[in-house]
Design a protein around this motif. Structure first.
Motif, PDB file in Angstrom:
ATOM      1  N   GLN A 187      53.032  58.799  43.611  1.00  0.00           N
ATOM      2  CA  GLN A 187      51.794  58.423  43.799  1.00  0.00           C
ATOM      3  C   GLN A 187      51.078  59.102  45.255  1.00  0.00           C
ATOM      4  OE1 GLN A 187      49.691  54.385  44.451  1.00  0.00           O
ATOM      5  NE2 GLN A 187      50.107  54.595  42.352  1.00  0.00           N
ATOM      6  N   LEU A 237      37.112  50.282  29.658  1.00  0.00           N
ATOM      7  CA  LEU A 237      37.628  51.035  30.951  1.00  0.00           C
ATOM      8  C   LEU A 237      36.697  52.447  30.634  1.00  0.00           C
ATOM      9  CD1 LEU A 237      41.403  51.281  30.628  1.00  0.00           C
ATOM     10  CD2 LEU A 237      39.868  50.583  32.496  1.00  0.00           C
ATOM     11  N   GLU A 253      38.736  38.324  36.264  1.00  0.00           N
ATOM     12  CA  GLU A 253      39.782  38.925  36.876  1.00  0.00           C
ATOM     13  C   GLU A 253      40.946  39.125  35.820  1.00  0.00           C
ATOM     14  OE1 GLU A 253      40.256  39.818  40.492  1.00  0.00           O
ATOM     15  OE2 GLU A 253      38.054  39.787  40.766  1.00  0.00           O
ATOM     16  N   ILE A 254      41.976  40.017  36.069  1.00  0.00           N
ATOM     17  CA  ILE A 254      43.052  40.033  35.225  1.00  0.00           C
ATOM     18  C   ILE A 254      43.890  39.008  35.581  1.00  0.00           C
ATOM     19  CG2 ILE A 254      45.160  41.476  34.913  1.00  0.00           C
ATOM     20  CD1 ILE A 254      43.762  43.872  36.149  1.00  0.00           C
ATOM     21  N   GLU A 277      45.193  49.337  34.689  1.00  0.00           N
ATOM     22  CA  GLU A 277      44.580  49.203  35.918  1.00  0.00           C
ATOM     23  C   GLU A 277      46.053  48.580  36.896  1.00  0.00           C
ATOM     24  OE1 GLU A 277      40.415  47.708  35.910  1.00  0.00           O
ATOM     25  OE2 GLU A 277      41.441  46.420  34.287  1.00  0.00           O
ATOM     26  N   SER A 278      45.760  48.426  38.225  1.00  0.00           N
ATOM     27  CA  SER A 278      46.829  47.838  38.696  1.00  0.00           C
ATOM     28  C   SER A 278      47.417  46.668  38.286  1.00  0.00           C
ATOM     29  CB  SER A 278      46.324  47.892  40.260  1.00  0.00           C
ATOM     30  OG  SER A 278      45.276  47.043  40.517  1.00  0.00           O
TER      31      SER A 278
END
Lengths: 324, 322, 278
Positions: free
Chosen positions: A103, A257, A278-279, A53-54
């Motif tokens: 990207q 995921l 959250e991360i 993920e980001s």
């Protein structure tokens, strides 16, 4: 098969505050680890996908592989040559063999240059004089399925899919051995995503070029990569053959995921593993297993000790106390 | 009072360009029933953004509306003056945008922004703050009271989107327009936001017009689905109708193309060849004919009529009319 | 280029600007052919005449034809404007791009230089310089160049900073391009657009500045005609005749309005935010 690219225990650090600030602010380490202990290799003719993920550090790792960011520790070898210690001239020569697909399909094309000039830019940069640039641009456009007239267009006149093809054409210019594709389908419509993936697959079988695909989209990975690694907070949590990972994901994060992928069917029965929260911040990595703050299967061991490497097969490994 | 919160009837929106009028939206009909979630699916250039902009009446300066009605709570929005319109926005209808980073003002605290938008309420500062805290708690922000003093950049992307949703729903609007609210988020957060929207919709009882290009998200969240292509609505129906029995060739192709729907590993994925037609000089007949696999003689010059294929399922295609 | 001119001409403001600028430019360029008299020839007998068929704008206290002086004065004005803006643009863009693209310390050093210059009031700086080296056209040009460099430099730097963060610059770097190539091929063309507009709007400022300095006797040395010195003559004669003042102001007004309109019209044309989009 020999490895084209071999990365061992790569670590990439970013400075987030000055040493002085760290000293007085009570921060023990003025740097964060964007990538930590990443090891993988890409064999000749293989496509390797990095999923995360980001903020997971996947793009950072790609930049380090290309020598655009310094690696603090570990080794990155391309055809046996160590990239981390290359000087400027050696790096420039090395960059002839690797090509990037960025990207943003339109944003990675210089807006004032025509498509023809854009895709022959690598020849100008590397002073390749012996080739006829006009013929080359037609050849490259043909390879990516665009008519030669496109050479006269400008980036803003292209649709997302066309711009993406131009990006691929530019990447192919110097006959690279490795193409690094950062989110190859990002920003593209569903009907165009397939076209680009098909194109990449075709180029791979026609030219035998290796690919290093970075994406957050598992749907992309399934169709183009041979091997896949899942990254979380800068570390690989699971790595193995793509088919194995999709058929039997073992790490809870991989599982989450895979299941977080809404299916286009209102009646789909979902066994969804929903992650809490959250991360965490890279400045404040959780103790023990770094995924334990969000893991639905967390146990006591996870909070205290870093999980051991669990090997499923020679090629499939993960770091988890309780593999599924 | 009708059972629909929003009724768009025969709406067309054109843009003036140097080459002539670009017909971005043509004869669009759309109903958003009270308390339901309607999803709009379509690829770039289909007119999704123009549709939203015309509903909130924030169209670009060169746009004009040759025909149509947009009825919201029994009033035609196209007849309202700017003051009346401003009164509706953020109050009876509100919008959540794609990128939470750019919808929140970076130099004001969350608390300030959440109390500022309650300017219509004749309440004390403390009261407004209480309301802000309550809203933040509802969208799942832990310890909301202490986070009011924080700035947007101190929150992650998912949290920022939650805050945007809290702000949009603070006035308990009748209609929430969600413009690709999950596109900028990671997959695991996307799922969280979808569930949050669904929960809030049930609790507050508002209707949601949900715009997305992500078929999976639409399928999971929406009751009704509208499929747009090149400025027209080509198919409309319940989520089950559209996803299980797609009647328009475009919908069918779109569903086939979605990589999420293709579980088997494939080196050759289906695509929709061709491009969207020029919207300045529209082709005669069906708008999809140049990319359609079932094209017939009639498609060449006769525009297909908007017909009912089953009770709630509408489509504009000649194939269903034979 | 022709397309740009056509579009400027399509806009009413742009059309007026273009006409005014063309009139002044043609008048100055072909002064030798248009001017009925020698601009510095004295003719004491005809001094301080009102406008007539023989002298369109009358004559000054030395009997020189004002119309001819205005035309030749245009040469001075345009020469000063084009040279100064050209040189200032060149240096400003170079410094600005280096500041925006280079390392942090270099950026800081260049910005310090810009700020130092800008902290002097222009006219004070000009007066001080003229007092030191004496009045001349070259001094005027040098002073204006130095004081306008930061204007262009700052814009070029901001533009470079925003362009630098674009993915296509990252792409260039990854292909192994040198800094010089990135700056000249990819940054410069994108920086020049806004700067050309800024420059066209600066032309009247520079012309007014030259006129002002000449008015104060700090610029062009007599008897060379300059709009500023014509105004200065008129100022001393204001009780006798208004015509020298009128003669000196008309071209200044034309130039100021002309270039401002032209610049605004160009900006509307080029600025993508103001351009009609779909």
């Amino acid at each position: 098969m020999s490895a084209l690219l071999q990365v061992e225990n790569a670590r990439v650090r970013f400075r987030v505050c000055s040493t002085l600030q760290a000293l007085f602010g009570g921060v023990s380490d003025p740097c964060i680890d964007a990538v930590r202990d990443a090891s993988f290799s890409i064999d000749e003719g293989e496509t390797f996908a990095l999923v995360g993920e980001s903020g997971s550090g996947k793009s950072t790792l790609a930049l380090a592989v290309a020598g655009l960011l310094p690696a603090a520790e570990g080794s990155i070898r391309f055809e046996g040559a160590e990239v981390t210690t290359m000087d400027t001239a050696a790096l420039k020569a090395y960059r002839r063999h690797i090509a990037f697909m960025w990207q943003n399909p339109v944003g990675s094309l210089s807006p004032r240059l025509s498509v023809g000039a854009l895709i022959t830019e690598p020849y100008r940069i590397h002073r390749v004089r012996e080739r006829d640039l006009k013929a080359e641009s037609a050849r490259l456009l043909k390879m990516v399925g665009l008519p030669p007239e496109f050479a006269a267009r400008y980036p803003h006149q292209l649709s997302g899919g066309q711009a993406r093809r131009v990006g691929v054409a530019r990447a192919l210019a110097l006959d690279p051995k490795l193409i690094i594709a950062d989110e190859p389908t990002a920003g593209l419509d569903v009907s165009v995503q397939g076209e680009i993936l098909n194109l990449l697959n075709r180029l791979r079988s026609d030219l035998g070029v290796c690919m290093f695909v970075i994406t957050h989209n598992l749907n992309v990975v399934r169709h183009i990569s041979d091997r896949t690694a899942i990254m979380y907070l800068g570390r690989f949590v699971e790595q193995g053959p793509t088919d194995d990972i999709f058929a039997r994901p073992r790490h809870p994060y991989t599982l989450a995921l895979l299941s977080a992928n809404p299916e286009p069917d209102p009646d789909a029965v979902l066994e969804r593993i929903e992650l809490k929260g959250e991360i965490p911040s890279l400045r404040d990595r959780p103790a023990g297993c770094e995924f334990h703050t969000r893991c639905p299967f967390v146990g006591d061991a996870c909070r205290q000790t870093f999980p051991p490497l669990h090997t499923v097969s020679a090629a499939h490994a993960l770091t988890c106390h309780f593999p599924r | 009072m009708s059972s629909d919160v929003l009724t768009v009837t025969d709406l067309s929106v054109h843009y003036r360009t140097d080459h002539g009028a670009l017909q971005a939206l043509r004869h669009v009909n759309l109903d958003v029933p009270r308390g339901s979630i309607v999803g709009v699916v379509g690829e770039s250039g289909c007119g999704k953004s123009t549709l939203i902009a015309s509903i909130i009446r924030l169209l670009a300066g060169n746009a004009f509306i040759p025909n149509g009605r947009i009825e919201f709570e029994s009033r035609n929005l196209l007849d309202l003056d700017e003051a009346a319109m401003r009164d509706l926005r953020g109050n009876r209808m509100s919008v959540v945008f794609q990128d939470p980073m750019s919808t929140l003002n970076p130099v004001l605290t969350i608390g300030r922004q959440m109390t500022d938008i309650q300017y219509r309420r004749n309440a004390s500062r403390a009261d407004k703050q209480r309301r802000a805290v309550e809203m933040l708690a509802r969208v799942g922000i832990s310890d909301p009271a202490s986070r009011l003093g924080q700035f947007p950049h101190e929150f992650s992307g998912g949290m920022q989107q939650r805050i945007s949703i809290a702000m949009a729903l603070q006035a308990e609007p009748a209609l929430l327009i969600a413009d690709e609210p999950t596109t900028a988020l990671d997959a695991t957060l996307e799922v969280q936001i979808i569930h949050l929207l669904k929960d809030l919709q049930t609790n507050i009882g508002c209707s949601i017009l949900f715009i997305s290009h992500h078929l999976g998200v639409i399928a999971e969240l929406c009751d009704y689905v509208v499929v747009m292509y090149a400025g027209e609505i080509v198919e409309e129906g319940t989520a089950r109708d559209v996803f299980h029995r797609p009647a328009h060739p475009y919908t069918e192709k779109l569903l086939q193309c979605d990589p999420a729907g293709i579980a088997a590993k494939s080196r050759s994925l289906p695509t929709i060849p061709g491009e969207i037609p020029d919207l300045v000089e529209l082709p005669a007949g069906c708008i999809f004919k140049n990319r359609c696999g079932y094209v017939m003689e009639r498609c060449d010059n006769v525009v297909p009529a908007w017909t009912e294929s089953a009770g709630t399922h509408f489509v504009s295609c000649h194939r269903t009319q034979t | 280029m022709i397309d740009v001119l056509r579009r400027v001409f399509g806009d009413p403001l742009g059309r007026i600007g273009l006409i005014l600028v063309t009139l002044v430019t043609v008048g100055a360029l072909f002064a030798a052919f248009i001017a009925p008299y020698d601009p510095i020839a004295l003719n004491i007998r005809d001094r301080l005449q009102d406008p007539s068929a023989a002298h369109f704008l009358g004559t000054d206290q030395l009997g020189r034809d004002l119309f001819s002086r205005v035309l030749y004065g245009g040469q001075v004005a345009l020469k000063v404007a084009l040279i100064t803006i050209g040189v200032a643009l060149f240096i400003g863009v170079a410094l600005g791009m280096v500041a925006g693209f280079g390392p942090r310390w270099l950026d800081n050093a260049i910005m310090l230089f810009f700020d130092t210059i800008r902290s002097f009031p222009t006219v004070m700086f000009a007066l001080a310089t003229v007092a030191l080296v004496g009045p001349s056209l070259e001094t005027v040009i040098a002073v204006i160049v130095v004081t306008t460099i930061p204007n262009y430099g700052r814009v070029a730097r901001t533009q470079t900073l925003s362009i630098k963060s674009n993915e296509y610059i990252k792409a260039e770097r990854a292909m192994g391009a040198s800094t010089a190539r990135m700056l000249s091929v990819h940054v410069l063309p994108n920086v020049m657009g806004p700067l050309m507009i800024l420059a066209s709007m600066d032309i009247p400022t520079v012309i007014a500045l030259e006129a002002g300095l000449s008015f104060l006797g700090m610029g062009v040395k007599p008897p060379t005609p300059s709009w500023g010195s014509i105004l200065n003559d008129g100022y001393t004669l204001i009780r006798n005749t208004p015509w020298p003042i009128v003669a000196g102001s008309i071209p200044l007004l034309m130039v100021t309005l002309g270039f401002t309109f032209l610049g605004e019209s160009l900006r509307d044309l080029i600025d993508p935010k103001l351009r009609r989009t779909v």
